[in-house]
Design a protein around this motif. Structure first.
Motif, mmCIF file in Angstrom:
data_model
loop_
_atom_site.group_PDB
_atom_site.id
_atom_site.type_symbol
_atom_site.label_atom_id
_atom_site.label_comp_id
_atom_site.label_asym_id
_atom_site.label_seq_id
_atom_site.Cartn_x
_atom_site.Cartn_y
_atom_site.Cartn_z
ATOM 1 N N ASP A 33 0.851 -1.193 0.000
ATOM 2 C CA ASP A 33 0.000 0.000 0.000
ATOM 3 C C ASP A 33 0.876 1.228 0.000
ATOM 4 N N THR A 40 -7.191 2.123 8.575
ATOM 5 C CA THR A 40 -7.031 0.762 8.055
ATOM 6 C C THR A 40 -7.771 0.598 6.735
ATOM 7 N N ASP A 41 -8.295 1.684 6.214
ATOM 8 C CA ASP A 41 -9.011 1.655 4.940
ATOM 9 C C ASP A 41 -8.005 1.764 3.794
ATOM 10 N N ARG A 42 -7.235 0.668 3.626
ATOM 11 C CA ARG A 42 -6.206 0.607 2.592
ATOM 12 C C ARG A 42 -6.501 -0.607 1.708
ATOM 13 N N PRO A 43 -6.496 -0.432 0.388
ATOM 14 C CA PRO A 43 -6.924 -1.522 -0.509
ATOM 15 C C PRO A 43 -6.123 -2.816 -0.371
ATOM 16 N N LYS A 46 -6.747 -4.592 2.976
ATOM 17 C CA LYS A 46 -8.034 -5.306 2.938
ATOM 18 C C LYS A 46 -7.913 -6.608 2.143
ATOM 19 N N ARG A 47 -7.265 -6.535 0.976
ATOM 20 C CA ARG A 47 -7.075 -7.746 0.155
ATOM 21 C C ARG A 47 -6.300 -8.814 0.919
ATOM 22 N N MET A 49 -6.012 -9.128 4.202
ATOM 23 C CA MET A 49 -6.797 -9.635 5.330
ATOM 24 C C MET A 49 -7.849 -10.648 4.845
ATOM 25 N N GLU A 50 -8.373 -10.453 3.647
ATOM 26 C CA GLU A 50 -9.326 -11.410 3.084
ATOM 27 C C GLU A 50 -8.616 -12.676 2.606
ATOM 28 N N LEU A 76 -6.569 -5.414 14.078
ATOM 29 C CA LEU A 76 -6.058 -6.176 12.933
ATOM 30 C C LEU A 76 -5.452 -7.511 13.377
ATOM 31 N N LYS A 79 -8.155 -9.934 14.315
ATOM 32 C CA LYS A 79 -8.777 -10.542 13.121
ATOM 33 C C LYS A 79 -7.897 -11.667 12.583
#
Length: 182
Positions: A33, A40-43, A46-47, A49-50, A76, A79
């Motif tokens: 990133d 934590t709204d970073r593309p 998020k990818r 973490m998924e 984080l 999670k």
């Protein structure tokens, strides 16, 4: 799998140092990133973490590259823990598979947040001093040569606001602020 996560604050900053470190640690996949860590709204975060799953290990160069405040850091990592994914920070030598590692993570997270707050405080103090001495005037306003004609066309209904913003390369907030001056 070993999953690497890299973050730098701006698009101009270089990720090479972090990439080399993570590759030397044998990571299989790297997510990068180029965005502020204050959210934590970073593309790519998020990818990642998924993507991670049971048995994976997320490796970062340092806690500050992963999160900038204790709350985000702990959320984080929690999670990751729920997915049974380990978290390792190389700089702070933290491994969340142990109770001591979780404790140290909390301590280092608080220190990273404190450091960030000190940086912002010093920056604001410096700006205040520069302003009082007349040396700081903020960033220069955006002056587009076609602004006036574009606003006239927009007000006449010849183009949409979206088209005007695109033509001027302005965000909505900037566009509407500039329009008020006409």
């Amino acid at each position: 799998m070993k999953i690497g996560y890299i973050r730098v604050s701006t698009a101009e900053q270089n990720t090479i140092r972090q990439e080399i470190l993570l590759r030397d640690l044998g990571v299989d996949e790297i997510y990068i990133d180029k965005a502020s860590g204050k959210s934590t709204d970073r593309p790519e975060l998020k990818r990642m973490m998924e993507y991670v799953r049971y048995g994976d290990t997320v490796i970062v160069e340092s806690i500050s590259r992963f999160a900038r405040n204790t709350k985000d850091l702990l959320e984080l990592v929690d999670k990751l823990r729920q997915k049974e994914v380990e978290f390792v920070s190389k700089k702070e030598a933290i491994d969340t598979t142990t109770p001591t590692g979780v404790f140290m993570l909390t301590i280092f997270g608080a220190v990273a947040q404190l450091e960030r707050e000190y940086i912002l405080q010093r920056q604001n103090e410096g700006i205040a001093i520069a302003k009082s001495q007349g040396r700081y005037k903020g960033r220069k306003p955006i002056e587009h040569p076609d602004l006036k004609s574009t606003v006239v066309q927009w007000r006449a209904g010849e183009i949409t606001a979206t088209a005007a913003m695109k033509r001027l390369d302005m965000k909505p907030s900037t566009f509407y602020r500039k329009v008020k001056k006409f």
